[in-house]
Design a protein around this motif. Structure first.
Motif, PDB file in Angstrom:
ATOM      1  N   ARG A   8       0.838  -1.203   0.000  1.00 45.07           N
ATOM      2  CA  ARG A   8       0.000   0.000   0.000  1.00 45.07           C
ATOM      3  C   ARG A   8       0.875   1.257   0.000  1.00 45.07           C
ATOM      4  O   ARG A   8       0.593   2.214  -0.724  1.00 45.07           O
ATOM      5  CB  ARG A   8      -0.917   0.001   1.219  1.00 45.07           C
ATOM      6  N   ASP A   9       1.945   1.256   0.800  1.00 43.49           N
ATOM      7  CA  ASP A   9       2.872   2.394   0.817  1.00 43.49           C
ATOM      8  C   ASP A   9       3.529   2.581  -0.539  1.00 43.49           C
ATOM      9  O   ASP A   9       3.664   3.703  -1.036  1.00 43.49           O
ATOM     10  CB  ASP A   9       3.952   2.201   1.882  1.00 43.49           C
ATOM     11  N   GLU A  10       3.971   1.467  -1.137  1.00 45.10           N
ATOM     12  CA  GLU A  10       4.612   1.540  -2.448  1.00 45.10           C
ATOM     13  C   GLU A  10       3.640   2.064  -3.499  1.00 45.10           C
ATOM     14  O   GLU A  10       4.014   2.862  -4.357  1.00 45.10           O
ATOM     15  CB  GLU A  10       5.149   0.172  -2.861  1.00 45.10           C
ATOM     16  N   MET A  11       2.392   1.619  -3.437  1.00 44.16           N
ATOM     17  CA  MET A  11       1.393   2.082  -4.394  1.00 44.16           C
ATOM     18  C   MET A  11       1.145   3.579  -4.213  1.00 44.16           C
ATOM     19  O   MET A  11       1.006   4.314  -5.192  1.00 44.16           O
ATOM     20  CB  MET A  11       0.089   1.309  -4.236  1.00 44.16           C
ATOM     21  N   GLY A  15       1.946   6.297  -7.053  1.00 45.91           N
ATOM     22  CA  GLY A  15       0.886   7.207  -7.462  1.00 45.91           C
ATOM     23  C   GLY A  15       1.292   8.661  -7.318  1.00 45.91           C
ATOM     24  O   GLY A  15       1.005   9.490  -8.179  1.00 45.91           O
ATOM     25  N   ALA A  16       1.984   8.963  -6.223  1.00 46.16           N
ATOM     26  CA  ALA A  16       2.462  10.345  -6.020  1.00 46.16           C
ATOM     27  C   ALA A  16       3.512  10.712  -7.062  1.00 46.16           C
ATOM     28  O   ALA A  16       3.540  11.835  -7.554  1.00 46.16           O
ATOM     29  CB  ALA A  16       3.034  10.495  -4.609  1.00 46.16           C
ATOM     30  N   PRO A  90      13.577   1.402  -9.082  1.00 46.38           N
ATOM     31  CA  PRO A  90      12.946   1.423 -10.401  1.00 46.38           C
ATOM     32  C   PRO A  90      12.124   0.172 -10.718  1.00 46.38           C
ATOM     33  O   PRO A  90      11.106   0.260 -11.404  1.00 46.38           O
ATOM     34  CB  PRO A  90      14.124   1.569 -11.366  1.00 46.38           C
ATOM     35  N   TRP A  91      12.546  -0.982 -10.212  1.00 45.19           N
ATOM     36  CA  TRP A  91      11.818  -2.212 -10.512  1.00 45.19           C
ATOM     37  C   TRP A  91      10.485  -2.261  -9.768  1.00 45.19           C
ATOM     38  O   TRP A  91       9.505  -2.776 -10.292  1.00 45.19           O
ATOM     39  CB  TRP A  91      12.673  -3.435 -10.190  1.00 45.19           C
ATOM     40  N   ARG A  92      10.444  -1.708  -8.569  1.00 43.36           N
ATOM     41  CA  ARG A  92       9.169  -1.655  -7.829  1.00 43.36           C
ATOM     42  C   ARG A  92       8.240  -0.608  -8.428  1.00 43.36           C
ATOM     43  O   ARG A  92       7.049  -0.843  -8.584  1.00 43.36           O
ATOM     44  CB  ARG A  92       9.420  -1.335  -6.359  1.00 43.36           C
ATOM     45  N   PHE A  93       8.791   0.551  -8.747  1.00 39.47           N
ATOM     46  CA  PHE A  93       7.981   1.622  -9.335  1.00 39.47           C
ATOM     47  C   PHE A  93       7.352   1.169 -10.652  1.00 39.47           C
ATOM     48  O   PHE A  93       6.185   1.439 -10.923  1.00 39.47           O
ATOM     49  CB  PHE A  93       8.836   2.870  -9.575  1.00 39.47           C
TER      50      PHE A  93
END
Length: 154
Positions: A8-11, A15-16, A90-93
């Motif tokens: 949820r934090d990563e999302m 998004g930001a 970058p891979w998570r984003f």
């Protein structure tokens, strides 16, 4: 204290980071490529509306994702921090633009291509994977731009 981010934090961070994406430019470029691809197909006698739309959606997603992180020092504090996170991970984003691409591609594949539920899902997944890999690799290349903005140059 746990420093690990939840999904949820990563999302939220992704998004930001995408908040300042060049959406208008991405839409115009993606639409222009789709129309051009379809037009070339008409002239060549091999029209494929599904392919044209898929290529346009892919370009739209790539321009939005890369455009959002290409200038990490621009925007408000939250947007800058989110963009720096995206450049550090970058891979998570890249998962989030890829998921968006697959979500946009699925109804196109399902309705226009008529491959059925599973065939459309596989085609949409392939498009998402392509966007994921290209976005992540370009973000790795852009990572150096964010280094100067990070505390201590790290």
């Amino acid at each position: 204290m746990n420093d690990e981010l939840t999904r949820r934090d990563e999302m939220s961070l992704a998004g930001a980071a995408l908040r300042g994406a060049p959406w208008r430019t991405a839409a115009v470029a993606g639409g222009a490529l789709a129309v051009t691809s379809f037009g070339v197909g008409v002239l060549a006698g091999d029209t494929n509306l599904t392919w044209a739309m898929a290529v346009g959606i892919g370009l739209f997603s790539l321009i939005a994702a890369i455009g959002s992180i290409s200038r990490p020092a621009i925007g408000d504090r939250v947007t800058r921090q989110a963009r720096l996170w995206a450049l550090r991970h970058p891979w998570r984003f890249s998962l989030y633009p890829a998921l968006g691409t697959a979500t946009l591609l699925y109804p196109v594949q399902l309705i226009l291509d008529g491959e059925g539920v599973f065939g459309a899902a596989l085609d949409a997944l392939q498009g998402g994977v392509a966007v994921y890999l290209i976005t992540a690799l370009l973000a790795v290349v852009l990572k150096g731009r964010g280094q100067a903005s990070l505390p201590g140059g790290h």
